[in-house]
Scaffold this active site. Structure first.
Site, PDB file in Angstrom:
ATOM      1  N   ASP A 130      -8.377  -5.176  -6.723  1.00  0.00           N
ATOM      2  CA  ASP A 130      -8.062  -4.126  -5.752  1.00  0.00           C
ATOM      3  C   ASP A 130      -8.767  -2.841  -6.179  1.00  0.00           C
ATOM      4  O   ASP A 130      -8.396  -2.223  -7.180  1.00  0.00           O
ATOM      5  CB  ASP A 130      -6.551  -3.918  -5.694  1.00  0.00           C
ATOM      6  CG  ASP A 130      -6.117  -3.024  -4.542  1.00  0.00           C
ATOM      7  OD1 ASP A 130      -6.952  -2.266  -4.014  1.00  0.00           O
ATOM      8  OD2 ASP A 130      -4.927  -3.085  -4.174  1.00  0.00           O
ATOM      9  N   SER A 144       0.828  -1.186   0.000  1.00  0.00           N
ATOM     10  CA  SER A 144       0.000   0.000   0.000  1.00  0.00           C
ATOM     11  C   SER A 144       0.877   1.256   0.000  1.00  0.00           C
ATOM     12  O   SER A 144       1.683   1.445  -0.912  1.00  0.00           O
ATOM     13  CB  SER A 144      -0.958  -0.053   1.188  1.00  0.00           C
ATOM     14  OG  SER A 144      -2.072   0.755   0.993  1.00  0.00           O
ATOM     15  N   HIS A 153      -7.261  -5.718  -1.907  1.00  0.00           N
ATOM     16  CA  HIS A 153      -6.054  -5.071  -1.363  1.00  0.00           C
ATOM     17  C   HIS A 153      -5.460  -5.965  -0.268  1.00  0.00           C
ATOM     18  O   HIS A 153      -5.594  -5.695   0.926  1.00  0.00           O
ATOM     19  CB  HIS A 153      -6.474  -3.707  -0.802  1.00  0.00           C
ATOM     20  CG  HIS A 153      -5.372  -2.714  -0.626  1.00  0.00           C
ATOM     21  ND1 HIS A 153      -4.611  -2.250  -1.667  1.00  0.00           N
ATOM     22  CD2 HIS A 153      -4.911  -2.083   0.488  1.00  0.00           C
ATOM     23  CE1 HIS A 153      -3.743  -1.355  -1.212  1.00  0.00           C
ATOM     24  NE2 HIS A 153      -3.900  -1.258   0.099  1.00  0.00           N
TER      25      HIS A 153
END
Length: 658
Positions: free
Chosen positions: A308, A202, A339
């Site tokens: 995602d 991330s 994610h």
């Protein structure tokens, strides 16, 4: 119940003995005729319990909080003690993050912990437990303005990137480090050989991308998991706003309490530089790492979930293509999750592959990882396939056209353009999104224009990123567009819209490396969270029609005037099975994924001037085999399966959540 994998808790005396014997073997060695083959991997011969744990505050050379002192970022380090005593220098694995105190890392939201003397004791994730006994240092860096670091968060800008780059410079003797946040004694990294690999998920992955784009010497490899490659494309899609917030709000969410009072000016600059108009500004240029791909010296192992919807696959696709243009050594894993970290959907294979990757690029082992298949793609939950290259070898663009249908319902999709003058219209409905459109594909609804092939007679693979060019006439002065590709047919997929975004967390734990009471190295097991569906949306693109004439600056539309715009579809890799149909849907607001425009426009598509350019593996011949040359019967519905099965629901609008 816990099961230890990788490296058991081995007594200190045993580890010291093993290390000494290994060193003696290297120094003396058997006669050449009976020499054992060189090891092909690093092995857990060093003590984790007796590893050196320390914090070094590294001078970034910036003063983001304007307090008159250069900002120092905290680098928490754990490294084996034995190599330094043996006169050996070692490489480092670094994860630079804003999340170590506010939000935590990994599936269990682990945070850093410290002992009563302020020394680091608990290092989130498994990197330290697994790799420190194998001769690596693990360095976890607090981005400026977070946890124990000075400065301010600037969301992917100079301060964020310099937070990690400065530590790499320190590891290579080019920057200054200290024993304290203020004052303190100088400290050097005499134990480091300067070779660094960055990893993270991330925001952490985004920092790895950004640091690699500086070309900093010493950064040998990066492993970005679900990372951003251009911050504009995180907040906007070709002018269409993706979230109802901006980077200033994100900075405020992660900054340490002490930073808030000194960082208001930085947050104001973030707000002023990122207007919700969707216009490109200097702020976005600074945070666009794709444009600097030519500077990347490091090898890159990209990992991303194809579903995602936080950091969408637009990021991995454009970054991959830029790296390929500049000949960067690279590898990719694409899962069917949202994610999610690969440690939580393919744990054993992930640890083994990461071990080989770091061994090769940081320790120089000749283990063949650079010659292994370039791509691993998840075809079904827990079912993987590999390709020598990615996009798949033999993939070529095929241009397909929407055509009006013969009855109420979807139009056709094939290689023949529609006759001149044929149109399709829809009215933006902000309450509906891709799941609603796909579920109603075979019914005429006012919120979409749908087009489909007939049932395929052979599987059709799409690998990479496509585009959809539309010519649309709006009825109002503002309009947003969405285009999605859909596999129409029954399947069982990962529940990417569920709370775990495709995984379930179990109660049993396994341990990956050595541990201590403060950092056990044990993590809860996971399993695939699946659900039956009647369709699968596998690629998406969004845009603001007002940016059609100038991609960097939006303009009010003139009602009744046609505009031509090419929407970029996010990269994917999907096989539409025989018997299923491939559908293209064009609509307005994609609920929960883009914000609606100021008005509720009706858009009329000129079908003769609308087309999709799709990355088909096998190119035109493969399309012809699967569709009967032109796409099959217009609007055909045979063999579609139970389209009425409930689509995924609950898509989140949360700003950049890990």
């Amino acid at each position: 119940m816990t099961i230890r994998r990788g490296q058991p808790h081995t007594p200190w005396t045993t580890l010291v003995g093993a290390a000494v014997l290994a060193l003696l073997a290297l120094l003396t060695g058997p006669p050449a005729a009976s020499a054992a083959p060189a090891p092909r991997e690093s092995r857990p011969v060093y003590s984790y319990a007796h590893a050196i744990r320390e914090t070094v505050w590294v001078d970034t050379g910036l003063d983001g909080d304007a307090d008159g002192r250069p900002d120092r970022v905290a680098a928490d380090i754990i490294r084996p003690a034995e190599p330094a005593r043996q006169g050996r220098r070692i490489p480092a694995i670094m994860d630079a993050s804003p999340y170590y105190s506010c939000c935590g890392r990994g599936n269990e939201s682990q945070k850093k912990t410290y002992d009563d003397r302020g020394r680091p004791a608990g290092f989130p994730l498994f990197y330290d437990n697994y790799f420190v006994p194998r001769g690596y240092a693990t360095v976890l860096v607090d981005l400026a303005g977070t946890n124990r670091s000075d400065g301010c968060v600037d969301v992917g800008g100079r301060s964020d990137i310099q937070s990690a780059k400065a530590v790499i410079d320190w590891l290579n003797g080019r920057a200054r480090g200290y024993t304290a946040r203020t004052g303190g004694s100088p400290v050097t990294a005499g134990w480091s050989n300067g070779r660094t690999g960055m990893i993270g998920k991330s925001w952490d992955a985004t920092i790895a991308n950004g640091v690699a784009a500086t070309g900093v010497p010493g950064l040998e490899t990066i492993v970005p998991i679900s990372g951003i490659s251009s911050w504009y494309d995180y907040y906007f899609a070709q002018g269409a706003p993706l979230y109802d917030g901006g980077p200033d709000q994100l900075a405020a969410a992660v900054e340490s309490p002490g930073a808030h009072k000194n960082c208001a000016a930085v947050q104001q600059k973030l707000k002023d530089g990122a207007p919700r108009t969707g216009d490109w500004t200097a702020l976005w240029t600074e945070r666009d790492y794709v444009r600097a791909a030519a500077k990347v010296r490091a090898s890159v192992f990209l990992v991303h979930g194809m579903q995602d919807l936080n950091v969408r696959t637009q990021h991995v696709g454009q970054w991959w293509d830029a790296l390929a243009r500049h000949g960067v050594p690279r590898k990719i894993w694409l899962s069917q999750t949202g994610h999610v970290d690969p440690f939580d959907y393919r744990r054993g294979a992930w640890v083994d592959t990461l071990h080989r990757w770091f061994d090769h690029y940081l320790m120089g082992y000749r283990n063949g990882i650079e010659r292994a298949p370039m791509a691993d793609v998840e075809r079904a939950p827990d079912t993987w396939a590999t390709d020598a290259r990615w996009p798949a070898p033999g993939t070529a663009p095929v241009t397909v056209h929407p055509r009006p249908g013969t009855a109420a319902g979807p139009g056709g999709l094939g290689t023949r353009p529609a006759p001149a003058g044929r149109t399709a219209a829809f009215t933006d409905d902000p309450a509906h999104g891709e799941a609603d459109w796909a579920a109603a594909l075979d019914r005429a609804t006012p919120d979409k224009a749908g087009f489909t092939t007939g049932p395929l007679t052979a599987p059709l693979r799409l690998s990479g990123a496509g585009t959809v060019t539309v010519t649309a006439t709006p009825s109002t002065t503002s309009a947003h567009l969405s285009a999605v590709l859909v596999d129409i047919g029954p399947d069982t997929i990962r529940n990417y819209a569920g709370d775990g975004e495709g995984i379930r967390t179990l109660t049993r734990a396994t341990c990956w490396g050595a541990g201590t009471p403060a950092d056990t190295g044990c993590f809860k097991e996971t399993a695939a969270d699946t659900r039956p569906v009647g369709f699968t949306v596998f690629s998406r693109g969004w845009a603001d029609l007002g940016h059609a004439t100038d991609p960097h600056h939006g303009h009010p539309l003139t009602p009744g005037t046609p505009y031509t715009l090419t929407l970029r579809l996010a990269a994917s890799d999907h096989v539409v099975p025989a018997g299923h149909r491939l559908a293209l849907i064009v609509a307005g607001t994609d609920a929960n994924l883009i914000d609606p425009p100021a008005s509720r426009p009706t858009l009329t598509l000129d079908l003769a001037r609308t087309a999709a350019r799709l990355p088909v593996t096998g190119g035109g011949p493969a399309w012809a085999r699967a569709t009967g040359s032109d796409g099959g019967a217009v609007g055909g519905t045979a063999g579609t399966g139970p389209v009425g099965i409930a689509p995924p629901v609950g898509l989140s609008r949360m700003p950049y959540a890990d």
